[in-house]
Design a protein around this motif. Sequence first.
Motif, PDB file in Angstrom:
ATOM      1  N   MET A  40       0.849  -1.176   0.200  1.00 61.81           N
ATOM      2  CA  MET A  40       0.021  -0.118  -0.113  1.00 61.81           C
ATOM      3  C   MET A  40       0.698   1.128  -0.047  1.00 61.81           C
ATOM      4  SD  MET A  40      -2.973  -1.116   2.605  1.00 61.81           S
ATOM      5  CE  MET A  40      -4.370  -2.258   2.331  1.00 61.81           C
ATOM      6  N   VAL A  41       1.762   1.173   0.692  1.00 68.87           N
ATOM      7  CA  VAL A  41       2.951   2.309   0.780  1.00 68.87           C
ATOM      8  C   VAL A  41       3.400   2.770  -0.386  1.00 68.87           C
ATOM      9  CG1 VAL A  41       4.786   3.342   1.994  1.00 68.87           C
ATOM     10  CG2 VAL A  41       3.174   2.199   3.365  1.00 68.87           C
ATOM     11  N   ALA A  42       3.821   1.841  -1.272  1.00 69.96           N
ATOM     12  CA  ALA A  42       4.555   1.553  -2.469  1.00 69.96           C
ATOM     13  C   ALA A  42       3.355   2.139  -3.644  1.00 69.96           C
ATOM     14  CB  ALA A  42       5.030   0.319  -2.676  1.00 69.96           C
ATOM     15  N   GLY A  43       2.032   2.279  -3.158  1.00 66.12           N
ATOM     16  CA  GLY A  43       1.068   2.364  -4.290  1.00 66.12           C
ATOM     17  C   GLY A  43       1.084   1.266  -5.258  1.00 66.12           C
ATOM     18  N   ASP A  44       1.254  -0.076  -5.133  1.00 63.53           N
ATOM     19  CA  ASP A  44       0.997  -1.196  -5.898  1.00 63.53           C
ATOM     20  C   ASP A  44      -0.305  -1.456  -5.797  1.00 63.53           C
ATOM     21  OD1 ASP A  44       3.773  -0.887  -6.547  1.00 63.53           O
ATOM     22  OD2 ASP A  44       4.534  -2.505  -5.213  1.00 63.53           O
ATOM     23  N   PRO A  45      -0.949  -2.230  -6.876  1.00 69.48           N
ATOM     24  CA  PRO A  45      -2.083  -2.821  -6.630  1.00 69.48           C
ATOM     25  C   PRO A  45      -2.311  -3.824  -5.772  1.00 69.48           C
ATOM     26  CG  PRO A  45      -1.276  -3.502  -8.857  1.00 69.48           C
ATOM     27  CD  PRO A  45      -0.104  -2.431  -8.126  1.00 69.48           C
ATOM     28  N   ILE A  46      -3.432  -4.217  -5.132  1.00 70.47           N
ATOM     29  CA  ILE A  46      -3.539  -5.008  -4.347  1.00 70.47           C
ATOM     30  C   ILE A  46      -4.947  -5.594  -4.242  1.00 70.47           C
ATOM     31  CG2 ILE A  46      -4.599  -3.532  -2.234  1.00 70.47           C
ATOM     32  CD1 ILE A  46      -2.466  -5.033  -0.210  1.00 70.47           C
ATOM     33  N   GLU A  47      -5.235  -6.587  -4.050  1.00 69.64           N
ATOM     34  CA  GLU A  47      -6.353  -7.546  -4.064  1.00 69.64           C
ATOM     35  C   GLU A  47      -7.367  -7.100  -2.822  1.00 69.64           C
ATOM     36  OE1 GLU A  47      -7.592  -9.164  -6.710  1.00 69.64           O
ATOM     37  OE2 GLU A  47      -5.713  -9.189  -7.704  1.00 69.64           O
ATOM     38  N   ALA A  48      -8.556  -7.288  -2.992  1.00 69.84           N
ATOM     39  CA  ALA A  48      -9.738  -7.030  -1.785  1.00 69.84           C
ATOM     40  C   ALA A  48      -9.402  -8.068  -0.714  1.00 69.84           C
ATOM     41  CB  ALA A  48     -10.955  -7.060  -2.182  1.00 69.84           C
ATOM     42  N   ALA A  49      -8.912  -9.343  -1.120  1.00 71.04           N
ATOM     43  CA  ALA A  49      -8.698 -10.271  -0.112  1.00 71.04           C
ATOM     44  C   ALA A  49      -7.796 -11.554  -0.703  1.00 71.04           C
ATOM     45  CB  ALA A  49     -10.010 -11.041   0.103  1.00 71.04           C
ATOM     46  N   TYR A  50      -7.093 -12.010   0.463  1.00 76.15           N
ATOM     47  CA  TYR A  50      -6.130 -13.098   0.118  1.00 76.15           C
ATOM     48  C   TYR A  50      -6.346 -14.290   1.308  1.00 76.15           C
ATOM     49  CZ  TYR A  50      -3.353  -9.376  -2.432  1.00 76.15           C
ATOM     50  OH  TYR A  50      -2.812  -8.596  -3.341  1.00 76.15           O
ATOM     51  N   ASN A  51      -6.045 -15.594   0.699  1.00 73.41           N
ATOM     52  CA  ASN A  51      -6.144 -16.373   1.675  1.00 73.41           C
ATOM     53  C   ASN A  51      -4.657 -16.768   1.970  1.00 73.41           C
ATOM     54  OD1 ASN A  51      -9.066 -16.546   1.311  1.00 73.41           O
ATOM     55  ND2 ASN A  51      -8.822 -18.391  -0.290  1.00 73.41           N
ATOM     56  N   LEU A  52      -4.452 -16.980   3.168  1.00 72.47           N
ATOM     57  CA  LEU A  52      -3.156 -17.366   3.640  1.00 72.47           C
ATOM     58  C   LEU A  52      -3.213 -18.683   4.097  1.00 72.47           C
ATOM     59  CD1 LEU A  52      -2.101 -14.150   5.865  1.00 72.47           C
ATOM     60  CD2 LEU A  52      -1.809 -14.408   3.341  1.00 72.47           C
ATOM     61  N   GLY A  53      -3.314 -19.480   3.042  1.00 72.81           N
ATOM     62  CA  GLY A  53      -3.408 -21.063   3.451  1.00 72.81           C
ATOM     63  C   GLY A  53      -2.171 -22.072   2.943  1.00 72.81           C
ATOM     64  N   SER A  54      -2.150 -23.120   3.421  1.00 78.61           N
ATOM     65  CA  SER A  54      -0.661 -24.178   3.125  1.00 78.61           C
ATOM     66  C   SER A  54      -0.907 -24.625   1.715  1.00 78.61           C
ATOM     67  CB  SER A  54      -0.890 -24.907   4.336  1.00 78.61           C
ATOM     68  OG  SER A  54      -1.834 -25.772   4.383  1.00 78.61           O
ATOM     69  N   GLY A  55      -2.350 -24.810   1.537  1.00 78.40           N
ATOM     70  CA  GLY A  55      -2.416 -25.613   0.270  1.00 78.40           C
ATOM     71  C   GLY A  55      -2.593 -27.078   0.457  1.00 78.40           C
ATOM     72  N   ASP A  56      -2.185 -27.700   1.639  1.00 75.07           N
ATOM     73  CA  ASP A  56      -2.335 -28.994   1.445  1.00 75.07           C
ATOM     74  C   ASP A  56      -2.618 -29.359   3.138  1.00 75.07           C
ATOM     75  OD1 ASP A  56       0.177 -28.497   3.038  1.00 75.07           O
ATOM     76  OD2 ASP A  56       1.334 -29.712   1.914  1.00 75.07           O
ATOM     77  N   GLY A  57      -2.421 -28.767   4.097  1.00 77.57           N
ATOM     78  CA  GLY A  57      -2.905 -29.143   5.562  1.00 77.57           C
ATOM     79  C   GLY A  57      -2.223 -30.048   6.278  1.00 77.57           C
ATOM     80  N   LEU A  58      -2.713 -30.175   7.473  1.00 78.74           N
ATOM     81  CA  LEU A  58      -2.303 -31.025   8.444  1.00 78.74           C
ATOM     82  C   LEU A  58      -3.387 -31.761   9.241  1.00 78.74           C
ATOM     83  CD1 LEU A  58       0.740 -28.943   9.943  1.00 78.74           C
ATOM     84  CD2 LEU A  58       0.746 -31.301   8.845  1.00 78.74           C
TER      85      LEU A  58
END
Length: 325
Positions: free
Chosen positions: A241-259
Amino acid sequence: MSWLVTGGAGYIGSHVVRALAEAGLTPVVLDDLSSGVASFVPEGVAFVQGSILDRELVERTLREHDVQGVIHVAGFKYAGVSVQRPLHTYAQNVEGTRVILEAMAAAGVAKIVFSSSAAVFGTPDAPLVVEDTEKRPASPYGESKLIGEWLLRDQAVATAGSETPLVHTSLRYFNVVGSADPTVYDVSPHNLFPIVFEKLLAGDTPQINGDDYATEDGTNVRDYVHVGDIALAHVAAAQRMVAGDPIEAAYNLGSGDGLSVRQIMDAMARVTGIAFTPAIGPRRPGDPDRIVATGELAARDLDWRMRHTVDEMVRSGWEARRNAG
């Protein structure tokens, strides 16, 4: 200029504070200490004790500390308890977010990173969720987080033509574990890691809730993500945001495979050196077999990745808890 971290005395928030400082972004903490711990705030970091529901305090803090953006971590985070305390949940998570946005608008602050939750998805049909997976929250907590995302979206629309259009993103994640600082540990009485740790410290046997799920070993599979990685993602969003780069409204911070829960229990025994065979209890109502999120979008924009093995996650959390005495 600085970044305000609401809930910055909490387990996740205090890790965000440390990551901000290490990245050269000055953190300011606002926390009412209802679940936070004052000693979790690093020495030298400005700390304002108070509620996010106090509109006047929030605006004054934004102005006095020359805040350029907010990382909003504060909230009532107990999904199960939220069913018994829906009004409290909505007051803290919905009204609290509304008050923050109102104070930001008044103070001319237009950047916010929102700590959302994978609870917005509820029990999805697909075992691997992406950002656009249908939102069907199954608790007042999940509903409150989804409404928080809507508030950000709507305020962005409302301010789009103004001098300070709102720039926002929401970060969604499941189970945050471990520690990136030996003096900070998870104090929640409802999360798996601290529940198991307390059982082991008391000489009791941890329990698995159901072992007949449609998974490889019969126990639930979830994302377990290290708190240090979560903190870095919040800081990466702020930097974008500080750099003024585009950013998505939401991101999932997931592992992709789980435990699986059994994999966690095995790691607990392995790392702590305390041999135990977990007791098997009944299923908890509404617990799906598997919910895992992909983190591909966050990897692209926020340098998101799983930097820790399951043993490293357990070891860091165990050491921090034992340091607490």
